[in-house]
Enzyme design. Sequence first.
Site, PDB file in Angstrom:
ATOM      1  N   ASN A 232      34.521  50.679  37.515  1.00 21.10           N
ATOM      2  CA  ASN A 232      34.812  49.437  38.233  1.00 21.10           C
ATOM      3  C   ASN A 232      36.294  49.466  38.584  1.00 21.10           C
ATOM      4  O   ASN A 232      37.133  49.266  37.715  1.00 21.10           O
ATOM      5  CB  ASN A 232      34.469  48.241  37.333  1.00 21.10           C
ATOM      6  CG  ASN A 232      34.899  46.917  37.947  1.00 21.10           C
ATOM      7  OD1 ASN A 232      35.258  46.849  39.128  1.00 21.10           O
ATOM      8  ND2 ASN A 232      34.855  45.858  37.149  1.00 21.10           N
ATOM      9  N   TRP A 233      36.560  49.721  39.854  1.00 22.41           N
ATOM     10  CA  TRP A 233      37.961  49.876  40.251  1.00 22.41           C
ATOM     11  C   TRP A 233      38.685  48.540  40.338  1.00 22.41           C
ATOM     12  O   TRP A 233      39.911  48.511  40.519  1.00 22.41           O
ATOM     13  CB  TRP A 233      38.041  50.598  41.607  1.00 22.41           C
ATOM     14  CG  TRP A 233      37.560  52.020  41.585  1.00 22.41           C
ATOM     15  CD1 TRP A 233      37.045  52.705  40.513  1.00 22.41           C
ATOM     16  CD2 TRP A 233      37.541  52.939  42.687  1.00 22.41           C
ATOM     17  NE1 TRP A 233      36.712  53.989  40.884  1.00 22.41           N
ATOM     18  CE2 TRP A 233      37.004  54.155  42.208  1.00 22.41           C
ATOM     19  CE3 TRP A 233      37.916  52.857  44.030  1.00 22.41           C
ATOM     20  CZ2 TRP A 233      36.841  55.277  43.034  1.00 22.41           C
ATOM     21  CZ3 TRP A 233      37.757  53.969  44.841  1.00 22.41           C
ATOM     22  CH2 TRP A 233      37.229  55.161  44.349  1.00 22.41           C
ATOM     23  N   LYS A 234      37.953  47.435  40.267  1.00 23.54           N
ATOM     24  CA  LYS A 234      38.558  46.104  40.384  1.00 23.54           C
ATOM     25  C   LYS A 234      39.404  46.048  41.676  1.00 23.54           C
ATOM     26  O   LYS A 234      39.012  46.664  42.666  1.00 23.54           O
ATOM     27  CB  LYS A 234      39.360  45.762  39.117  1.00 23.54           C
ATOM     28  CG  LYS A 234      38.497  45.984  37.855  1.00 23.54           C
ATOM     29  CD  LYS A 234      39.081  45.427  36.598  1.00 23.54           C
ATOM     30  CE  LYS A 234      38.142  45.710  35.428  1.00 23.54           C
ATOM     31  NZ  LYS A 234      38.598  45.126  34.173  1.00 23.54           N
TER      32      LYS A 234
ATOM     33  N   HIS B  26      30.711  39.876  36.616  1.00 19.46           N
ATOM     34  CA  HIS B  26      31.795  40.403  35.779  1.00 19.46           C
ATOM     35  C   HIS B  26      32.585  39.245  35.165  1.00 19.46           C
ATOM     36  O   HIS B  26      32.762  38.203  35.786  1.00 19.46           O
ATOM     37  CB  HIS B  26      32.723  41.294  36.607  1.00 19.46           C
ATOM     38  CG  HIS B  26      33.682  42.065  35.775  1.00 19.46           C
ATOM     39  ND1 HIS B  26      34.859  41.511  35.324  1.00 19.46           N
ATOM     40  CD2 HIS B  26      33.622  43.318  35.268  1.00 19.46           C
ATOM     41  CE1 HIS B  26      35.480  42.410  34.575  1.00 19.46           C
ATOM     42  NE2 HIS B  26      34.759  43.516  34.519  1.00 19.46           N
TER      43      HIS B  26
ATOM     44  N   GLU C 110      35.608  38.737  34.842  1.00 22.08           N
ATOM     45  CA  GLU C 110      36.746  38.260  35.660  1.00 22.08           C
ATOM     46  C   GLU C 110      36.261  37.310  36.751  1.00 22.08           C
ATOM     47  O   GLU C 110      36.960  36.373  37.126  1.00 22.08           O
ATOM     48  CB  GLU C 110      37.511  39.473  36.237  1.00 22.08           C
ATOM     49  CG  GLU C 110      38.318  40.167  35.149  1.00 22.08           C
ATOM     50  CD  GLU C 110      38.496  41.660  35.336  1.00 22.08           C
ATOM     51  OE1 GLU C 110      38.295  42.164  36.456  1.00 22.08           O
ATOM     52  OE2 GLU C 110      38.836  42.325  34.336  1.00 22.08           O
TER      53      GLU C 110
ATOM     54  N   GLU D 201      30.211  43.572  28.058  1.00 22.25           N
ATOM     55  CA  GLU D 201      31.668  43.700  28.064  1.00 22.25           C
ATOM     56  C   GLU D 201      32.280  42.536  27.296  1.00 22.25           C
ATOM     57  O   GLU D 201      32.446  41.438  27.839  1.00 22.25           O
ATOM     58  CB  GLU D 201      32.197  43.683  29.504  1.00 22.25           C
ATOM     59  CG  GLU D 201      31.658  44.805  30.368  1.00 22.25           C
ATOM     60  CD  GLU D 201      32.570  45.107  31.555  1.00 22.25           C
ATOM     61  OE1 GLU D 201      32.936  46.269  31.692  1.00 22.25           O
ATOM     62  OE2 GLU D 201      32.926  44.190  32.306  1.00 22.25           O
TER      63      GLU D 201
ATOM     64  N   GLY E  86      40.661  45.531  29.180  1.00 23.96           N
ATOM     65  CA  GLY E  86      42.049  45.753  29.577  1.00 23.96           C
ATOM     66  C   GLY E  86      43.049  45.490  28.463  1.00 23.96           C
ATOM     67  O   GLY E  86      44.249  45.431  28.698  1.00 23.96           O
TER      68      GLY E  86
ATOM     69  N   SER F 273      37.906  48.658  27.516  1.00 21.41           N
ATOM     70  CA  SER F 273      38.788  49.689  26.959  1.00 21.41           C
ATOM     71  C   SER F 273      38.042  50.954  26.536  1.00 21.41           C
ATOM     72  O   SER F 273      38.409  51.594  25.544  1.00 21.41           O
ATOM     73  CB  SER F 273      39.620  49.124  25.804  1.00 21.41           C
ATOM     74  OG  SER F 273      40.427  48.042  26.270  1.00 21.41           O
TER      75      SER F 273
ATOM     76  N   GLY G 291      36.970  50.353  33.456  1.00 22.15           N
ATOM     77  CA  GLY G 291      38.034  49.849  34.321  1.00 22.15           C
ATOM     78  C   GLY G 291      39.154  50.863  34.429  1.00 22.15           C
ATOM     79  O   GLY G 291      39.080  51.843  35.173  1.00 22.15           O
ATOM     80  N   GLY G 292      40.211  50.656  33.664  1.00 23.24           N
ATOM     81  CA  GLY G 292      41.427  51.466  33.764  1.00 23.24           C
ATOM     82  C   GLY G 292      41.213  52.973  33.755  1.00 23.24           C
ATOM     83  O   GLY G 292      41.805  53.694  34.578  1.00 23.24           O
TER      84      GLY G 292
HETATM   85  P1  13P Z   1      38.877  48.250  31.043  1.00 20.39           P
HETATM   86  O1  13P Z   1      38.121  49.565  30.896  1.00 20.39           O
HETATM   87  O2  13P Z   1      40.130  48.411  31.868  1.00 20.39           O
HETATM   88  O3  13P Z   1      39.081  47.562  29.741  1.00 20.39           O
HETATM   89  O4  13P Z   1      37.939  47.299  31.918  1.00 20.39           O
HETATM   90  C1  13P Z   1      36.609  47.158  31.563  1.00 20.39           C
HETATM   91  C2  13P Z   1      35.895  46.417  32.627  1.00 20.39           C
HETATM   92  O5  13P Z   1      36.105  45.243  32.824  1.00 20.39           O
HETATM   93  C3  13P Z   1      34.941  47.172  33.461  1.00 20.39           C
HETATM   94  O6  13P Z   1      34.189  46.330  34.260  1.00 20.39           O
END
Ligand code: 13P
Length: 268
Positions: free
Chosen positions: A21-23, A108, A110, A180, A186, A226, A247-248
Amino acid sequence: MEDAGKYGNDKMSRKLIVAGNWKMNKTASEGKALVEALKNEAAGICSCVEIVVCPPFTTLCSVVEAAKGSRIKVGAQNVHWAENGAFTGEISAAMLKEAGVEYVIIGHSERRQYFGETDETVNSRLKAALAAGLKPIVCIGELLEEREGGRTEAVLERQVKGAFAGISAEDAAKVVLAYEPVWAIGTGKTATPEVAEATHAFIRSVVRALYGEAIAEGMTIQYGGSMKPANARELVAQKDIDGGLIGGAALKADSFAELIRQAVEGNR
Ligand code: 13P
């Protein structure tokens, strides 16, 4: 059979899916470059894992183009529930389909935290995605205060039941869930494999209560929060963890590829 589950089904019978997920990261040209690099890495990874990248809307087309002819699948990060109309800033399922998108992330945390997403809107978006033939990745997860207050299971049960309200068993079988924990996103704080597994098993039990054994055992439930190359193997080795939503660590081809390789090892 090492991974044979409590209910007699083998974890290996579920699809292992690792999605990035590149956000709100990567312009169209940056996304193309990332997928070109990932394509080279992916060629050497076991075909037993489905590899998905989910760029922002404006990056989708260049990524679909770059991924053509490769095993990399493309997903969006959201979809609206209406077919079309006066919904400024939103994107429909048909638009995603025509752009060559196969997966879509829905709900998600967020979106829930910052953009007013609720169990009801998640349910509406899920129905639209399924009707259009998109493969939904539905996200659920508790806040830190909910975990600390002992409300994790109640929250997850509400989120799962809310997401699946009015959805047939046939359609439910097409859904991927992503657990999640919001406190792990994050933050560098991962749920321990034990905590994650217990929670995944609970989520699967909710799906079982809704749709029965076969659908519950067949459902891919990803972990997210994470996840990185150093912990992916141990997490995916858990009986009820079938991949990751990243994510990251998905923003660089080498770390994402290494994470996927570790997940494959964990799933064996
Ligand atoms: P991180 O891997 O950066 O913690 O993000 C997880 C996430 O929200 C994937 O959708």
